[in-house]
Design an enzyme around this catalytic site. Structure first.
Site, PDB file in Angstrom:
ATOM      1  N   SER A 139     -37.667  -0.698  34.412  1.00  0.00           N
ATOM      2  CA  SER A 139     -37.641  -0.906  35.960  1.00  0.00           C
ATOM      3  C   SER A 139     -37.329  -1.837  36.553  1.00  0.00           C
ATOM      4  CB  SER A 139     -39.253  -0.667  36.759  1.00  0.00           C
ATOM      5  OG  SER A 139     -39.295  -0.648  37.853  1.00  0.00           O
ATOM      6  N   TYR A 152     -47.755  -2.918  38.264  1.00  0.00           N
ATOM      7  CA  TYR A 152     -46.652  -2.299  37.943  1.00  0.00           C
ATOM      8  C   TYR A 152     -45.634  -3.481  38.007  1.00  0.00           C
ATOM      9  CZ  TYR A 152     -42.993   1.409  37.505  1.00  0.00           C
ATOM     10  OH  TYR A 152     -41.809   1.993  37.120  1.00  0.00           O
TER      11      TYR A 152
HETATM   12  P1  NAD Z   1     -43.622  11.117  35.469  1.00  0.00           P
HETATM   13  O1  NAD Z   1     -44.773  10.972  36.293  1.00  0.00           O
HETATM   14  O2  NAD Z   1     -42.826  12.224  35.317  1.00  0.00           O
HETATM   15  O3  NAD Z   1     -43.856  10.777  33.815  1.00  0.00           O
HETATM   16  C1  NAD Z   1     -44.617   9.942  33.467  1.00  0.00           C
HETATM   17  C2  NAD Z   1     -44.442  10.083  31.600  1.00  0.00           C
HETATM   18  O4  NAD Z   1     -46.017   9.744  31.611  1.00  0.00           O
HETATM   19  C3  NAD Z   1     -45.124  11.742  31.502  1.00  0.00           C
HETATM   20  O5  NAD Z   1     -44.696  12.268  30.591  1.00  0.00           O
HETATM   21  C4  NAD Z   1     -46.756  11.500  31.496  1.00  0.00           C
HETATM   22  O6  NAD Z   1     -47.213  12.985  30.514  1.00  0.00           O
HETATM   23  C5  NAD Z   1     -46.794  11.152  30.729  1.00  0.00           C
HETATM   24  N1  NAD Z   1     -48.357   9.797  31.015  1.00  0.00           N
HETATM   25  C6  NAD Z   1     -49.014   9.304  31.807  1.00  0.00           C
HETATM   26  N2  NAD Z   1     -50.274   8.549  31.621  1.00  0.00           N
HETATM   27  C7  NAD Z   1     -49.800   8.281  29.796  1.00  0.00           C
HETATM   28  C8  NAD Z   1     -51.442   8.716  28.640  1.00  0.00           C
HETATM   29  N3  NAD Z   1     -52.034   8.148  29.022  1.00  0.00           N
HETATM   30  N4  NAD Z   1     -50.690   9.000  27.690  1.00  0.00           N
HETATM   31  C9  NAD Z   1     -49.728   9.821  27.716  1.00  0.00           C
HETATM   32  N5  NAD Z   1     -48.483   9.790  27.948  1.00  0.00           N
HETATM   33  C10 NAD Z   1     -48.900   9.469  29.927  1.00  0.00           C
HETATM   34  O7  NAD Z   1     -42.814   9.833  35.781  1.00  0.00           O
HETATM   35  P2  NAD Z   1     -41.313   9.117  35.484  1.00  0.00           P
HETATM   36  O8  NAD Z   1     -40.659   8.601  36.313  1.00  0.00           O
HETATM   37  O9  NAD Z   1     -40.687   9.631  34.207  1.00  0.00           O
HETATM   38  O10 NAD Z   1     -41.340   8.042  34.791  1.00  0.00           O
HETATM   39  C11 NAD Z   1     -41.475   7.685  33.565  1.00  0.00           C
HETATM   40  C12 NAD Z   1     -41.286   6.035  32.997  1.00  0.00           C
HETATM   41  O11 NAD Z   1     -40.316   5.908  33.672  1.00  0.00           O
HETATM   42  C13 NAD Z   1     -42.563   5.558  33.416  1.00  0.00           C
HETATM   43  O12 NAD Z   1     -42.277   4.144  32.370  1.00  0.00           O
HETATM   44  C14 NAD Z   1     -41.742   5.001  35.148  1.00  0.00           C
HETATM   45  O13 NAD Z   1     -42.424   3.356  35.390  1.00  0.00           O
HETATM   46  C15 NAD Z   1     -40.496   4.322  34.697  1.00  0.00           C
HETATM   47  N6  NAD Z   1     -39.378   4.251  36.003  1.00  0.00           N
HETATM   48  C16 NAD Z   1     -39.575   5.489  36.432  1.00  0.00           C
HETATM   49  C17 NAD Z   1     -38.608   5.333  37.662  1.00  0.00           C
HETATM   50  C18 NAD Z   1     -38.405   6.475  38.787  1.00  0.00           C
HETATM   51  O14 NAD Z   1     -37.817   6.001  39.844  1.00  0.00           O
HETATM   52  N7  NAD Z   1     -39.351   7.483  38.464  1.00  0.00           N
HETATM   53  C19 NAD Z   1     -38.168   4.187  38.049  1.00  0.00           C
HETATM   54  C20 NAD Z   1     -38.190   2.810  37.294  1.00  0.00           C
HETATM   55  C21 NAD Z   1     -38.931   3.376  36.155  1.00  0.00           C
END
Ligand code: NAD
Length: 257
Positions: A139, A152
């Site tokens: 991130s 985080y």
């Molecule tokens: P999201 O909530 O849409 O997806 C998260 C995923 O993680 C889901 O598929 C969920 O089922 C899975 N998950 C959660 N807990 C779990 C567990 N205990 N076991 C297995 N799977 C689990 O979120 P996202 O925005 O797609 O985030 C995905 C990644 O990207 C994360 O690591 C997040 O920190 C990172 N990220 C997101 C953003 C953003 O703006 N959306 C920015 C930077 C980084």
């Protein structure tokens, strides 16, 4: 860029970035393994849809990324992989002196420790196959901080550090390890933060998006899951064979500020 014959495991991929990344890997010809902890019919259906749309093998394997043994079992159940994308992640926002201990533990476990367990389990398979790519979805918060996101920010900085170490340990092998650092991407994880932020700043949805969430993203645009999938495919390509131990920001200029 073809990924035919390669298998990719994407953790946390029944939604958001993980699903988008899985779709782009499948579009490039890779067989994909989707994962989450939920094990619902619709999770398996997502894999079937990807298989039908892109003509690849797609499986869904349930495993809870907060549990080390299940992280390792996911890799074994999949029969190893060529590309490992550590993506599973959750968020919780609170001042550090009020930060719930269970939320701290869950964020560190899912966002950071899971990448340790899956990488440790996947590397022997990659070595046997003679090729491998470990791609960690970190991130902008792996490079900079924001208030109220202590767990985080700690977990994502940890992932960036682990990325460099794995790269050094595999430097003389045809294996690379890198981290992608997205800024804001409109996914369910971000969507869930909007109501609280609206309340906190007493603002409407659009105002919160432009003035608060994208305040630090100079492009004032969310990154898309397709752009992140494209970045993963690039890191998995031969063009990126000498890129290892680094971060690629997909953040509209956030970390240039
Ligand atoms: P999201 O909530 O849409 O997806 C998260 C995923 O993680 C889901 O598929 C969920 O089922 C899975 N998950 C959660 N807990 C779990 C567990 N205990 N076991 C297995 N799977 C689990 O979120 P996202 O925005 O797609 O985030 C995905 C990644 O990207 C994360 O690591 C997040 O920190 C990172 N990220 C997101 C953003 C953003 O703006 N959306 C920015 C930077 C980084």
């Amino acid at each position: 860029m073809t990924m035919q014959g390669k298998t990719a495991i994407v953790t946390g991929s029944n939604s958001g970035i993980g699903l988008g990344v899985s779709r782009e890997l499948a579009r490039a010809g890779a067989d994909v393994v989707l994962n989450s902890f939920t094990d619902r019919e619709e999770d398996h259906a997502l894999a079937a849809e990807i298989a039908a749309e892109f003509g690849v093998t797609a499986r869904y394997i349930a495993a809870d990324m907060s549990k080390g043994d299940q992280c390792r079992k996911l890799i074994e159940d999949a029969g190893g992989c060529d590309v490992l994308v550590n993506n599973a992640g959750i968020q919780h926002v609170a001042p550090i002196d009020e930060f719930p201990v269970d939320k701290w533990d869950a964020i560190i476990a899912i966002n950071m420790n899971s990448a340790f367990h899956t990488t440790a389990a996947a590397l022997p398979h990659m070595r046997k196959r003679g090729w491998g790519r470990v791609i960690n979805i970190a991130s902008a918060h792996g490079l900079t901080a924001s208030p109220y996101k202590a767990a985080y920010v700690a977990a994502k900085h940890g992932v960036v550090g682990m990325t460099k170490t794995v790269a050094l340990e595999t430097a003389e092998e045809p294996i690379t390890c890198n981290a992608i650092c997205p800024g804001y991407v409109l996914t369910p994880l971000v969507e869930a933060q909007i109501p609280d932020t609206m309340e906190k700043y007493n603002m409407g949805r659009e105002e919160v998006i432009k003035k608060v969430m994208l305040e630090r993203q100079p492009s004032r645009e969310f990154a898309t899951v397709e752009q992140l999938g494209g970045t993963v495919c690039f890191l998995a390509s031969d063009a990126a064979a000498q890129i290892t131990g680094t971060t690629i920001s997909v953040d509209g200029g956030w970390t240039a500020l």
